[in-house]
Each structure stands twice: as C-alpha cells, then as structure tokens.
Design a protein around this motif. Structure first.
Motif, mmCIF file in Angstrom:
data_model
loop_
_atom_site.group_PDB
_atom_site.id
_atom_site.type_symbol
_atom_site.label_atom_id
_atom_site.label_comp_id
_atom_site.label_asym_id
_atom_site.label_seq_id
_atom_site.Cartn_x
_atom_site.Cartn_y
_atom_site.Cartn_z
ATOM 1 N N MET A 1 0.838 -1.216 0.033
ATOM 2 C CA MET A 1 0.005 0.054 -0.068
ATOM 3 C C MET A 1 0.986 1.319 0.049
ATOM 4 N N LEU A 2 1.776 1.448 0.924
ATOM 5 C CA LEU A 2 2.802 2.439 0.944
ATOM 6 C C LEU A 2 4.342 2.009 0.765
ATOM 7 N N ARG A 3 5.309 2.446 0.067
ATOM 8 C CA ARG A 3 6.320 1.972 -0.213
ATOM 9 C C ARG A 3 7.565 3.281 0.053
ATOM 10 N N LEU A 4 8.435 3.275 0.763
ATOM 11 C CA LEU A 4 9.321 4.293 0.672
ATOM 12 C C LEU A 4 10.632 3.746 0.426
ATOM 13 N N ASN A 5 11.318 4.284 -0.507
ATOM 14 C CA ASN A 5 12.705 3.654 -1.087
ATOM 15 C C ASN A 5 13.533 4.678 -1.058
ATOM 16 N N GLY A 6 14.633 4.410 -0.317
ATOM 17 C CA GLY A 6 15.867 5.232 -0.359
ATOM 18 C C GLY A 6 15.800 6.863 0.031
ATOM 19 N N ILE A 7 14.841 7.023 1.132
ATOM 20 C CA ILE A 7 14.275 8.461 1.320
ATOM 21 C C ILE A 7 15.392 9.108 2.084
ATOM 22 N N GLU A 8 15.827 10.456 1.471
ATOM 23 C CA GLU A 8 16.717 11.073 2.189
ATOM 24 C C GLU A 8 15.828 12.480 2.408
ATOM 25 N N THR A 9 15.863 13.051 3.609
ATOM 26 C CA THR A 9 15.334 14.280 4.134
ATOM 27 C C THR A 9 16.077 15.199 4.689
ATOM 28 N N ARG A 10 16.174 16.405 4.491
ATOM 29 C CA ARG A 10 16.845 17.587 5.077
ATOM 30 C C ARG A 10 16.237 18.715 5.562
ATOM 31 N N TYR A 11 16.761 19.274 6.489
ATOM 32 C CA TYR A 11 16.380 20.574 6.902
ATOM 33 C C TYR A 11 17.576 21.389 6.540
ATOM 34 N N GLY A 12 17.443 22.031 5.655
ATOM 35 C CA GLY A 12 18.762 22.698 5.077
ATOM 36 C C GLY A 12 19.986 21.961 5.268
ATOM 37 N N GLU A 13 21.146 22.100 5.818
ATOM 38 C CA GLU A 13 22.121 21.167 6.036
ATOM 39 C C GLU A 13 21.877 20.063 6.652
ATOM 40 N N ILE A 14 21.094 19.967 7.649
ATOM 41 C CA ILE A 14 20.720 18.967 8.517
ATOM 42 C C ILE A 14 20.184 17.890 7.831
ATOM 43 N N VAL A 15 20.713 16.582 8.030
ATOM 44 C CA VAL A 15 20.122 15.328 7.361
ATOM 45 C C VAL A 15 19.279 14.687 8.447
ATOM 46 N N ALA A 16 17.947 14.836 8.203
ATOM 47 C CA ALA A 16 16.881 13.915 9.269
ATOM 48 C C ALA A 16 16.812 12.526 8.928
ATOM 49 N N LEU A 17 16.691 12.403 7.846
ATOM 50 C CA LEU A 17 16.465 10.982 7.090
ATOM 51 C C LEU A 17 17.509 10.525 6.293
ATOM 52 N N ARG A 18 18.203 9.433 6.157
ATOM 53 C CA ARG A 18 19.098 8.812 5.521
ATOM 54 C C ARG A 18 18.779 7.551 4.881
ATOM 55 N N ASN A 19 18.474 7.289 3.751
ATOM 56 C CA ASN A 19 18.168 6.044 2.895
ATOM 57 C C ASN A 19 17.079 5.232 3.836
ATOM 58 N N VAL A 20 16.075 5.997 4.011
ATOM 59 C CA VAL A 20 14.958 5.346 4.563
ATOM 60 C C VAL A 20 14.120 4.570 3.760
ATOM 61 N N SER A 21 13.976 3.060 3.974
ATOM 62 C CA SER A 21 13.188 2.573 3.154
ATOM 63 C C SER A 21 12.018 1.894 3.864
ATOM 64 N N LEU A 22 10.831 1.686 3.709
ATOM 65 C CA LEU A 22 10.003 0.806 4.494
ATOM 66 C C LEU A 22 8.517 0.627 3.695
ATOM 67 N N GLU A 23 7.812 -0.272 4.392
ATOM 68 C CA GLU A 23 6.907 -0.872 3.470
ATOM 69 C C GLU A 23 5.628 -0.981 4.422
ATOM 70 N N ILE A 24 4.391 -0.504 4.138
ATOM 71 C CA ILE A 24 3.183 -1.078 4.743
ATOM 72 C C ILE A 24 2.099 -1.664 3.984
ATOM 73 N N ARG A 25 1.678 -2.720 4.369
ATOM 74 C CA ARG A 25 0.892 -3.769 3.374
ATOM 75 C C ARG A 25 -0.708 -3.242 3.914
ATOM 76 N N GLU A 26 -1.578 -3.533 3.017
ATOM 77 C CA GLU A 26 -3.018 -2.981 3.469
ATOM 78 C C GLU A 26 -3.481 -3.984 4.623
ATOM 79 N N GLY A 27 -4.065 -3.481 5.549
ATOM 80 C CA GLY A 27 -4.777 -3.967 6.668
ATOM 81 C C GLY A 27 -3.496 -4.010 7.994
ATOM 82 N N GLU A 28 -2.553 -3.568 7.991
ATOM 83 C CA GLU A 28 -1.442 -3.722 8.950
ATOM 84 C C GLU A 28 -1.688 -2.568 9.802
ATOM 85 N N ILE A 29 -1.253 -2.730 10.996
ATOM 86 C CA ILE A 29 -0.751 -1.589 11.843
ATOM 87 C C ILE A 29 0.781 -1.758 12.026
#
Ligand code: ATP
Length: 234
Positions: A1-29
């Motif tokens: 249902m949701l798939r994150l692949n290699g996410i990097e998120t920054r606030y300016g120079e600050i790297v808040a997320l590094r290479n985040v990959s995750l998956e959520i299947r329908e029906g899960e918590i």
C-alpha cells in the motif's frame, strides 16, 4: 500500500532521514519507533507531502506521491494526524469533526453518519460535541484529532505519538481505539516512543535511530530485540 525507497530528507544542511526504506501492507498496523529526534515525525511529514525528500521515492496505492500536493495526497486516502493534537481551539468538537470531511464534498446527512461512527470508536466524545476545543483535556483533544482524521475516510492513517502526555489509563484506551480503527478497515502507521504498548497492537515495526532504520521485524520479535538491546536479557 505504501512504499518508501531510499528516502533522504534534510532541513537545510541537517540530514534528518538517511536512506529510509519501509513498506506498509493493506490491513496492517505498523509501528515506527525511536527516541526523541530520531526522525519519526520527519518520516510522517515526508510521506504526507509537508516536506519534500531530497532523494528517494514514495509510492501509495501503486502511484508515486512524492511530487504531489498534500491536499491531493489526503484526497487519495492518506491522512496524517500530527503530533500535538492540533485541533481548532475556538471550534466545537462537532465543528472540528465536520472540517475533517471538507475535502470529500459529501452531504450533511453522510457527515452526520460518519460522526456517529466515530462516536462508536470514541464514545467519550458523545457528551463533548458542543464543547470548544480549548476546553478539552489532552486525551479528549487527541480523540477529537484522530476523529477529525477519520472523517476524511483514510485508507492509511498516519498517527504521530497519539499517547504522548496522556495518563496511563487513557493511554490504554487510546491503543485499544487504534486497534479498533484498524479492525474496521483502516491501515495504520503508528509513530510512538512507547515501544511496548504500540508493538502490542501492531503487526510489524521499524526502529529509527539518528535518521536510519536500524531494525525491522514482526512486532513480537522486534519487542524481544528491543528488550535485549536496551534492557539486557529479560
Ligand atoms: P520527536 O519525538 O521529538 O518529534 P522525532 O523522532 O519525531 O522526535 P524529528 O522531529 O523527525 O524526530 O526530528 C529529526 C531531526 O531533525 C532532529 O535532529 C531534529 O532536531 C531535526 N529537525 C526536526 N524539525 C526540524 C526543523 N524544522 N528544522 C531543523 N531541524 C529539524
């Protein structure tokens, strides 16, 4: 249902997320765990389009969503209830709930039916419908905030620390309500610091540390791993 692949998120120079990959299947918590500042809220904000990732992709229901507007992401069925119970303090509980349905453009009798459904999950809201947001306790505000999110009829609900600052008995009720929301057909990504209680209602979990995913597993296995890592043998 949701798939994150290699996410990097920054606030300016600050790297808040590094290479985040995750998956959520329908029906899960799915629980997303980690200490203060690990990047949990940033992950949710990146998914819901409030912050754009620098690199990586996000797919929801098979479609890329990393370049579409947050309102459109909500219309597609992905709803974010932010940390801090941001309800409108000068509006009543009922008005706050009604606002959650705005994007669906449905007639008032449907909105009223949906409010009725939400009171089945949160019966404590019934006597509070005409109370103003500011006058509610923390737990009541949290119920109202989640209720407002549900009024958008999400397929996937992102919850940011719903138990934060609530009294222990209210925390129990909150986790039970989240389980009930899931059982009635909504997939949930649950951000929490409270590993034990959130994993007790989750199917799987991920652990974030300094912006990286350092563990992911079935909920019961992950709880054992966390106990071993942080508390020694149990
Ligand atoms: P918390 O439980 O405290 O919300 P968290 O795991 O959700 O923690 P984030 O809020 O996602 O963590 O923060 C991740 C990192 O990004 C932290 O180092 C934080 O200081 C930094 N950060 C968060 N928001 C901003 C911002 N608006 N500007 C700059 N840095 C930020």
């Amino acid at each position: 249902m949701l798939r994150l692949n290699g996410i990097e998120t920054r606030y300016g120079e600050i790297v808040a997320l590094r290479n985040v990959s995750l998956e959520i299947r329908e029906g899960e918590i799915v629980a997303l765990l980690g200490m203060n500042g690990a990047g949990k809220s940033t992950t949710l904000k990146t998914i819901s389009g409030l912050i754009r990732p620098k690199t990586g992709t996000i797919e929801f229901m098979g479609q890329p969503i990393d370049h579409i507007a947050p309102e459109e992401i909500v219309r597609r069925g992905l709803v974010h209830v932010p940390e801090g119970r941001k309800i409108f303090p000068g509006l009543t509980v009922r008005e706050n709930l009604i606002l959650g349905a705005t994007g669906r453009k449905v007639p008032m009798h449907i909105v009223n039916q949906d409010i009725e459904e939400i009171t089945q999950i949160f019966p404590d809201l019934i006597p509070l419908m005409d109370r103003l947001g500011w006058s509610l306790s923390g737990g009541q505000q949290q119920m109202c905030a989640i209720g407002r999110g549900l009024m958008a009829k999400p397929k996937l609900l992102l919850l940011d620390e719903p138990s934060l600052g609530l009294a222990p008995v209210i925390v129990q009720n909150m986790f039970q309500a989240i389980k009930q929301i899931n059982q009635s057909g909504t997939t949930v990504l649950l951000v929490e610091q409270n590993a034990r209680q959130s994993l007790a209602i989750s199917h799987r979990g991920y652990v974030l540390e300094a912006g990286r995913i350092v563990a992911n597993d079935d909920a019961s296995k992950l709880l054992d791993e966390i106990k071993n890592a942080y508390l020694g043998a149990h």
